[in-house]
Write a protein that holds these residues in place. Sequence first.
Motif, short mmCIF file in Angstrom:
data_model
loop_
_atom_site.label_atom_id
_atom_site.label_comp_id
_atom_site.label_asym_id
_atom_site.label_seq_id
_atom_site.Cartn_x
_atom_site.Cartn_y
_atom_site.Cartn_z
N VAL A 17 -26.66 -147.37 -45.68
CA VAL A 17 -27.43 -147.78 -44.50
C VAL A 17 -28.92 -147.64 -44.82
CG1 VAL A 17 -27.92 -147.33 -42.06
CG2 VAL A 17 -25.59 -147.02 -42.93
N GLY A 18 -29.64 -148.73 -44.63
CA GLY A 18 -31.08 -148.75 -44.93
C GLY A 18 -31.90 -148.64 -43.65
N PRO A 19 -33.20 -148.87 -43.78
CA PRO A 19 -34.09 -148.75 -42.62
C PRO A 19 -34.04 -149.98 -41.72
CG PRO A 19 -35.33 -149.41 -44.56
CD PRO A 19 -33.92 -149.21 -45.02
N ALA A 20 -34.63 -149.83 -40.52
CA ALA A 20 -34.94 -151.02 -39.72
C ALA A 20 -36.01 -151.78 -40.51
CB ALA A 20 -35.47 -150.61 -38.36
N THR A 21 -35.98 -153.10 -40.41
CA THR A 21 -36.87 -153.90 -41.27
C THR A 21 -38.31 -153.88 -40.79
OG1 THR A 21 -35.05 -155.28 -41.96
CG2 THR A 21 -37.22 -156.23 -42.23
N THR A 22 -38.50 -153.82 -39.48
CA THR A 22 -39.87 -153.92 -38.97
C THR A 22 -40.12 -152.84 -37.91
OG1 THR A 22 -39.43 -155.33 -37.04
CG2 THR A 22 -39.63 -156.45 -39.17
N PRO A 23 -41.36 -152.44 -37.73
CA PRO A 23 -41.65 -151.46 -36.67
C PRO A 23 -41.22 -151.94 -35.27
CG PRO A 23 -43.50 -151.63 -38.17
CD PRO A 23 -42.54 -152.72 -38.56
N PRO A 24 -41.48 -153.21 -34.90
CA PRO A 24 -41.02 -153.62 -33.56
C PRO A 24 -39.50 -153.50 -33.41
CG PRO A 24 -42.47 -155.31 -34.49
CD PRO A 24 -42.28 -154.28 -35.55
N GLN A 25 -38.77 -153.80 -34.50
CA GLN A 25 -37.31 -153.71 -34.43
C GLN A 25 -36.88 -152.26 -34.29
OE1 GLN A 25 -35.39 -156.13 -33.89
NE2 GLN A 25 -33.53 -154.89 -33.90
N TYR A 26 -37.54 -151.37 -35.02
CA TYR A 26 -37.28 -149.93 -34.93
C TYR A 26 -37.46 -149.46 -33.48
CZ TYR A 26 -38.32 -144.94 -35.73
OH TYR A 26 -38.35 -143.57 -35.69
N GLU A 27 -38.58 -149.86 -32.88
CA GLU A 27 -38.86 -149.46 -31.49
C GLU A 27 -37.83 -150.04 -30.54
OE1 GLU A 27 -41.01 -147.29 -30.71
OE2 GLU A 27 -42.02 -147.17 -32.65
N LYS A 28 -37.42 -151.28 -30.80
CA LYS A 28 -36.45 -151.93 -29.91
C LYS A 28 -35.12 -151.19 -29.94
CE LYS A 28 -33.98 -156.29 -29.30
NZ LYS A 28 -33.62 -157.56 -29.90
N ILE A 29 -34.69 -150.79 -31.12
CA ILE A 29 -33.40 -150.10 -31.23
C ILE A 29 -33.46 -148.77 -30.47
CG2 ILE A 29 -31.72 -149.08 -32.83
CD1 ILE A 29 -32.85 -151.08 -34.99
N LEU A 30 -34.57 -148.05 -30.67
CA LEU A 30 -34.70 -146.75 -29.98
C LEU A 30 -34.74 -146.95 -28.47
CD1 LEU A 30 -37.23 -144.85 -32.26
CD2 LEU A 30 -34.77 -144.49 -32.08
N LYS A 31 -35.37 -148.02 -28.05
CA LYS A 31 -35.45 -148.30 -26.60
C LYS A 31 -34.04 -148.50 -26.04
CE LYS A 31 -36.08 -152.28 -24.55
NZ LYS A 31 -36.47 -153.64 -24.36
N TYR A 32 -33.21 -149.22 -26.77
CA TYR A 32 -31.84 -149.45 -26.28
C TYR A 32 -31.01 -148.17 -26.29
CZ TYR A 32 -31.98 -154.39 -25.29
OH TYR A 32 -32.26 -155.59 -24.69
N ILE A 33 -31.30 -147.27 -27.23
CA ILE A 33 -30.58 -145.99 -27.24
C ILE A 33 -30.94 -145.23 -25.95
CG2 ILE A 33 -30.43 -143.75 -28.41
CD1 ILE A 33 -30.59 -145.29 -31.08
N ASP A 34 -32.20 -145.27 -25.58
CA ASP A 34 -32.62 -144.62 -24.32
C ASP A 34 -31.96 -145.28 -23.11
OD1 ASP A 34 -34.18 -142.83 -25.62
OD2 ASP A 34 -36.06 -143.91 -25.34
N ILE A 35 -31.92 -146.60 -23.14
CA ILE A 35 -31.30 -147.33 -22.01
C ILE A 35 -29.84 -146.90 -21.88
CG2 ILE A 35 -30.50 -149.63 -21.28
CD1 ILE A 35 -33.13 -150.75 -22.45
N ALA A 36 -29.14 -146.80 -23.01
CA ALA A 36 -27.72 -146.42 -22.98
C ALA A 36 -27.55 -145.04 -22.35
CB ALA A 36 -27.15 -146.43 -24.39
N LYS A 37 -28.45 -144.13 -22.72
CA LYS A 37 -28.36 -142.77 -22.15
C LYS A 37 -28.61 -142.84 -20.64
CE LYS A 37 -29.92 -140.52 -26.43
NZ LYS A 37 -31.11 -140.07 -27.17
N GLU A 38 -29.62 -143.61 -20.25
CA GLU A 38 -29.92 -143.73 -18.81
C GLU A 38 -28.77 -144.37 -18.05
OE1 GLU A 38 -33.55 -145.97 -18.72
OE2 GLU A 38 -34.58 -144.37 -19.83
N GLU A 39 -28.07 -145.29 -18.71
CA GLU A 39 -26.96 -145.99 -18.04
C GLU A 39 -25.72 -145.12 -17.91
OE1 GLU A 39 -26.85 -149.52 -20.62
OE2 GLU A 39 -27.27 -150.75 -18.87
#
Length: 500
Positions: free
Chosen positions: A330-352
């Motif tokens: 497993v490698g990194p997220a390719t771009t900083p915006p993509q990295y932020e987007k993934i983390l945002k969805y992890i937060d959304i999942a927790k909130e949901e």
Amino acid sequence: METRVLEKTRYQLHIGGEWTDPISGEWFDSHNPYAGEAWAEVPRGNAEDVDRAVEAAHAAFTQGDWPKLRPTARGSLLRKLGDLVADNAESLARIEVRDNGKLIAEMLGQLRYIPQWFYYYGGLADKIEGSVLPIDKPGVFNYTVHEPLGVCAALTPWNSPLLLLAWKVAPALATGNTVVAKPSEFTSASTLAFAEIFYQAGFPPGVLNVVTGYGPEVGATLVEHPEVAKIAFTGSETTGQKIYEAAARGLKRCTLELGGKSPNIVFDDAILDDAVKGVVSGIFAATGQTCIAGSRLLLQESIHDEFMEKLLELARSARMGDPSDLNTQVGPATTPPQYEKILKYIDIAKEEGAKLVLGGGPATGPECGKGGWFIQPTIFTGVTNGMRIAQEEIFGPVLSVIKFKDEEEAVEIANDIVYGLAAGVWTQNIRRALLMADRLQAGTVWVNTYRAVSFTSPFGGYKRSGIGKENGAEMIKEYMQEKSVWISTATEVPNPFVLR
Ligand code: NAD
């Protein structure tokens, strides 16, 4: 290729068979996601560069050697290109690893496979036949021919630049078109390196042109250009909509390969160990940054706990690290915006209210390099299909696990979404496999496998996952127009005032 090695590799645009600086005189940095440093300078193309590229492609389409070549000769050039890509597979793979953070293991596999697109469509070039048609009128000979469209714009995303470029360039050239390619601003280097290899095959100048730059500056201008006859786009739904609007304004042909939220459905009669591997490959391979990610695991409730135990064991063992190490999984997220987007969805999942059972945040160990764009493989159970993490494309290593009771409910959940790119089914029951394949609304259904593609098999989305197909023999018509030719053999001239 004339690259100057300063601190970074400085690339140029490739227009009309030559390397050229961008009119803007500006370059922007491309980053190595693992090392966390800018390693290349990418030309910032603009509308004038697009004009130059389209003009070169149009000139190549209408004048010179390319339009004179017979289909068999075009096929030979494509096969030669396939050989050259095979010869350069390792160096192209290494550029992609550095620019994109994709795993070397994945990229070597892709690069050794990509030549097949040039061999396959090269072979098809002289097998595109018209028909002689039995017309219902006397004294008429009617036949059809398939002709190229002209200049094709090929727009690709950052996640698999060369594979998705090959899916467009090979059929476009096999049918006699010319191409202007626009790679993602995040991962332009491999497409520019490909342009150099391309011309070693002996193609006339202007048959392939590459203009790099930002989407709204270069991509938008390219698709609006009046001399562009066809747009082949792979990317996000939002950009796809803009491209479709531009295609409508210009009344252009357009194929769109867009996003997905694919269900990977595991029944209680599946070979669970195989299914576990299929689920892991569906969501954690390529760091989940793939349109066909099996990001919704639909799990029959009777095997939920047993399966989750096996899944967690395998997922926990996934080795994160340097993408250029053959052992990394497993490698990194390719771009900083993509990295932020993934983390945002992890937060959304927790909130949901989904239950986090693995990962759930950035990965920061020493194996994760200096880029800081790694995210732990993440799994949420207790997901319901109405949650945003079940409905929206995350494009990262985040799996949503949804329980179902029976076939009926599995189909209902799987199809209750705007996307329809792919689906996986894990069962040993042939009746169930066929039934599911029949009822799932997806352009690709895999049974007891996942993430398989081939140049011979059509690929494309249902619903909002896309329009049109790539791969396979049928799609070649996406790059051609059909002409019907009528020749009168009648000796009498009919009444000119009625329809013949
Ligand atoms: P994106 O839509 O942001 O960019 C794709 C390309 O379009 C890039 O070259 C970009 O520069 C260009 N672009 C951006 N704005 C533009 C505009 N206004 N006009 C013209 N061109 C423009 O997509 P991305 O973030 O690079 O890629 C990720 C997306 O691609 C995901 O949604 C993924 O699902 C999708 N994808 C689909 C497939 C498929 O085959 N269905 C395959 C891979 C990726």
